[in-house]
Write a protein that holds these residues in place. Structure first.
Motif, PDB file in Angstrom:
ATOM      1  N   ARG A   1       6.034 -13.831   2.033  1.00  0.00           N
ATOM      2  CA  ARG A   1       6.653 -13.633   0.719  1.00  0.00           C
ATOM      3  C   ARG A   1       6.852 -12.135   0.486  1.00  0.00           C
ATOM      4  NH1 ARG A   1       4.485 -13.875  -4.693  1.00  0.00           N
ATOM      5  NH2 ARG A   1       2.411 -14.212  -3.821  1.00  0.00           N
ATOM      6  N   PRO A   2       8.073 -11.695   0.241  1.00  0.00           N
ATOM      7  CA  PRO A   2       8.343 -10.262   0.102  1.00  0.00           C
ATOM      8  C   PRO A   2       7.540  -9.614  -1.021  1.00  0.00           C
ATOM      9  CG  PRO A   2      10.384 -11.502   0.317  1.00  0.00           C
ATOM     10  CD  PRO A   2       9.293 -12.504   0.121  1.00  0.00           C
ATOM     11  N   VAL A   3       7.082  -8.415  -0.766  1.00  0.00           N
ATOM     12  CA  VAL A   3       6.359  -7.636  -1.785  1.00  0.00           C
ATOM     13  C   VAL A   3       7.364  -7.042  -2.763  1.00  0.00           C
ATOM     14  CG1 VAL A   3       5.142  -5.450  -2.127  1.00  0.00           C
ATOM     15  CG2 VAL A   3       4.289  -7.092  -0.455  1.00  0.00           C
ATOM     16  N   PRO A   4       7.140  -7.174  -4.069  1.00  0.00           N
ATOM     17  CA  PRO A   4       8.060  -6.574  -5.046  1.00  0.00           C
ATOM     18  C   PRO A   4       7.928  -5.053  -5.068  1.00  0.00           C
ATOM     19  CG  PRO A   4       6.144  -7.482  -6.171  1.00  0.00           C
ATOM     20  CD  PRO A   4       6.019  -7.899  -4.725  1.00  0.00           C
ATOM     21  N   VAL A   5       9.067  -4.379  -5.047  1.00  0.00           N
ATOM     22  CA  VAL A   5       9.087  -2.915  -5.058  1.00  0.00           C
ATOM     23  C   VAL A   5      10.070  -2.443  -6.112  1.00  0.00           C
ATOM     24  CG1 VAL A   5       9.604  -0.832  -3.731  1.00  0.00           C
ATOM     25  CG2 VAL A   5       8.507  -2.786  -2.606  1.00  0.00           C
ATOM     26  N   ASN A   6       9.642  -1.519  -6.952  1.00  0.00           N
ATOM     27  CA  ASN A   6      10.502  -0.937  -7.976  1.00  0.00           C
ATOM     28  C   ASN A   6      10.816   0.502  -7.587  1.00  0.00           C
ATOM     29  OD1 ASN A   6      11.752   0.111 -10.256  1.00  0.00           O
ATOM     30  ND2 ASN A   6      10.488  -1.058 -11.679  1.00  0.00           N
TER      31      ASN A   6
ATOM     32  N   GLY B   1       3.643   5.790  -5.762  1.00  0.00           N
ATOM     33  CA  GLY B   1       3.711   5.722  -7.213  1.00  0.00           C
ATOM     34  C   GLY B   1       4.214   4.424  -7.811  1.00  0.00           C
ATOM     35  N   ASP B   2       4.527   3.431  -6.991  1.00  0.00           N
ATOM     36  CA  ASP B   2       4.983   2.148  -7.520  1.00  0.00           C
ATOM     37  C   ASP B   2       3.810   1.162  -7.546  1.00  0.00           C
ATOM     38  OD1 ASP B   2       6.344  -0.091  -8.323  1.00  0.00           O
ATOM     39  OD2 ASP B   2       7.186  -0.513  -6.338  1.00  0.00           O
ATOM     40  N   TYR B   3       3.371   0.795  -8.739  1.00  0.00           N
ATOM     41  CA  TYR B   3       2.214  -0.087  -8.895  1.00  0.00           C
ATOM     42  C   TYR B   3       2.625  -1.553  -9.069  1.00  0.00           C
ATOM     43  CZ  TYR B   3      -0.762   4.049  -9.626  1.00  0.00           C
ATOM     44  OH  TYR B   3      -1.451   5.221  -9.468  1.00  0.00           O
ATOM     45  N   THR B   4       3.907  -1.856  -8.861  1.00  0.00           N
ATOM     46  CA  THR B   4       4.405  -3.213  -9.095  1.00  0.00           C
ATOM     47  C   THR B   4       3.650  -4.247  -8.276  1.00  0.00           C
ATOM     48  OG1 THR B   4       6.618  -2.309  -9.503  1.00  0.00           O
ATOM     49  CG2 THR B   4       6.441  -4.684  -9.142  1.00  0.00           C
ATOM     50  N   ALA B   5       3.542  -4.022  -6.986  1.00  0.00           N
ATOM     51  CA  ALA B   5       2.844  -4.972  -6.114  1.00  0.00           C
ATOM     52  C   ALA B   5       1.370  -5.078  -6.477  1.00  0.00           C
ATOM     53  CB  ALA B   5       3.002  -4.549  -4.659  1.00  0.00           C
ATOM     54  N   LYS B   6       0.758  -3.952  -6.778  1.00  0.00           N
ATOM     55  CA  LYS B   6      -0.654  -3.962  -7.161  1.00  0.00           C
ATOM     56  C   LYS B   6      -0.867  -4.775  -8.433  1.00  0.00           C
ATOM     57  CE  LYS B   6      -4.560  -0.896  -8.157  1.00  0.00           C
ATOM     58  NZ  LYS B   6      -4.964  -1.594  -9.390  1.00  0.00           N
ATOM     59  N   ASN B   7       0.009  -4.582  -9.412  1.00  0.00           N
ATOM     60  CA  ASN B   7      -0.128  -5.300 -10.683  1.00  0.00           C
ATOM     61  C   ASN B   7       0.105  -6.799 -10.535  1.00  0.00           C
ATOM     62  OD1 ASN B   7      -0.660  -2.884 -11.973  1.00  0.00           O
ATOM     63  ND2 ASN B   7       1.463  -2.551 -12.601  1.00  0.00           N
ATOM     64  N   GLN B   8       0.822  -7.199  -9.481  1.00  0.00           N
ATOM     65  CA  GLN B   8       1.081  -8.617  -9.240  1.00  0.00           C
ATOM     66  C   GLN B   8       0.115  -9.222  -8.225  1.00  0.00           C
ATOM     67  OE1 GLN B   8       5.177  -9.649  -8.541  1.00  0.00           O
ATOM     68  NE2 GLN B   8       5.949  -8.229 -10.092  1.00  0.00           N
TER      69      GLN B   8
ATOM     70  N   TYR C   1       0.826  -1.212   0.000  1.00  0.00           N
ATOM     71  CA  TYR C   1       0.000   0.000   0.000  1.00  0.00           C
ATOM     72  C   TYR C   1       0.854   1.253   0.000  1.00  0.00           C
ATOM     73  CZ  TYR C   1      -3.389   3.515   1.392  1.00  0.00           C
ATOM     74  OH  TYR C   1      -4.164   4.654   1.442  1.00  0.00           O
ATOM     75  N   VAL C   2       1.887   1.296   0.852  1.00  0.00           N
ATOM     76  CA  VAL C   2       2.742   2.479   0.915  1.00  0.00           C
ATOM     77  C   VAL C   2       3.491   2.661  -0.403  1.00  0.00           C
ATOM     78  CG1 VAL C   2       4.696   3.554   2.086  1.00  0.00           C
ATOM     79  CG2 VAL C   2       2.957   2.358   3.415  1.00  0.00           C
ATOM     80  N   ALA C   3       3.974   1.562  -0.980  1.00  0.00           N
ATOM     81  CA  ALA C   3       4.642   1.649  -2.285  1.00  0.00           C
ATOM     82  C   ALA C   3       3.678   2.189  -3.338  1.00  0.00           C
ATOM     83  CB  ALA C   3       5.160   0.274  -2.701  1.00  0.00           C
ATOM     84  N   TYR C   4       2.450   1.707  -3.304  1.00  0.00           N
ATOM     85  CA  TYR C   4       1.419   2.165  -4.250  1.00  0.00           C
ATOM     86  C   TYR C   4       1.157   3.663  -4.076  1.00  0.00           C
ATOM     87  CZ  TYR C   4      -3.311   2.755  -6.135  1.00  0.00           C
ATOM     88  OH  TYR C   4      -4.425   3.201  -6.825  1.00  0.00           O
TER      89      TYR C   4
END
Length: 226
Positions: free
Chosen positions: A76-81, A41-48, A35-38
């Motif tokens: 399982r670690p959340v992917p973050v870009n 501006g990072d939608y990587t976790a949301k898209n996965q 959520y914080v990554a989203y």
């Protein structure tokens, strides 16, 4: 039953409580990261499919198994870009610390609800066996969430504490840390799953859990006038 208990970190009758606690703790932890990554501006976790409160999306088989065998573990670690962040260092720190802080918040909610139940006289209205079971659940729920809060802040890869250090050090140092990350993971696992853990990790975690619990209790008791 005694043979099984010798291999497990928890007694068999506590396993249902542990399972419920882990489903909540791991799910909230990884959702907080996503959520914080989203929000930055990072939608990587949301898209996965990781921006969800569905436990299945977050559980890591080995990390979950380790909870039952050693008393702690991970999801399982959340992917973050990081390249999607306008300010990678600040956003990276906030994303990393969001997970542990979510476990601390969940533990605080658990203590608050426990005191609310006491204040409302719930434990006196239900059978003794049910009251004892509920008290045991709250105790385990709070303890495990605080343990995950502290455990994940340790400065070892792949834990959140290590990621925070990566973002705190000067940019020129970060690539050097990355080079030794694999070695760090091996050292971390050796410390955790060998007898060395009894001398380092377990005492540190246990003392930390008691200290944090005392602080939370001291906060809520006066509020609820207990």
């Amino acid at each position: 039953m005694e043979n099984w208990n010798s291999f497990l970190a928890f007694e068999l009758h506590l396993i249902p409580y542990v399972v419920i606690t882990l489903l909540v703790a791991f799910t909230v932890h990884e959702f907080a990261h996503a959520y914080v990554a989203y929000r930055f501006g990072d939608y990587t976790a949301k898209n996965q499919g990781r921006l969800t409160l569905n436990p299945i999306a977050h559980l890591d088989p080995f990390g979950t198994l380790l909870i039952f065998l050693a008393g702690f573990g991970w999801a399982r670690p959340v992917p973050v870009n990081r390249f999607h962040f306008k300010n990678p260092r600040v956003a990276g720190i906030l994303v990393s610390i969001a997970g542990p802080l979510s476990n601390l918040l969940v533990a605080a909610i658990g203590i608050f609800l426990f005191f609310i139940f006491i204040r409302a006289g719930v434990f006196g209205l239900i059978p003794v066996a049910a009251a004892n079971g509920l008290e045991t659940f709250f105790n385990l729920f709070v303890r495990l969430n605080i343990m995950l809060f502290l455990f994940n802040l340790m400065p070892f890869p792949p834990l959140d504490g290590y990621r925070i250090i990566e973002d705190l050090v000067p940019p020129r140092i970060r690539p050097k840390l990355t080079q030794f990350e694999g070695v760090g993971i091996v050292v971390f696992l050796i410390l955790v799953i060998t007898p060395l853990g009894d001398r380092f990790f377990y005492p540190l975690l246990q003392n930390g859990v008691y200290s944090v619990t005392d602080v939370l209790v001291a906060i809520f008791q006066p509020i609820l006038q207990l």
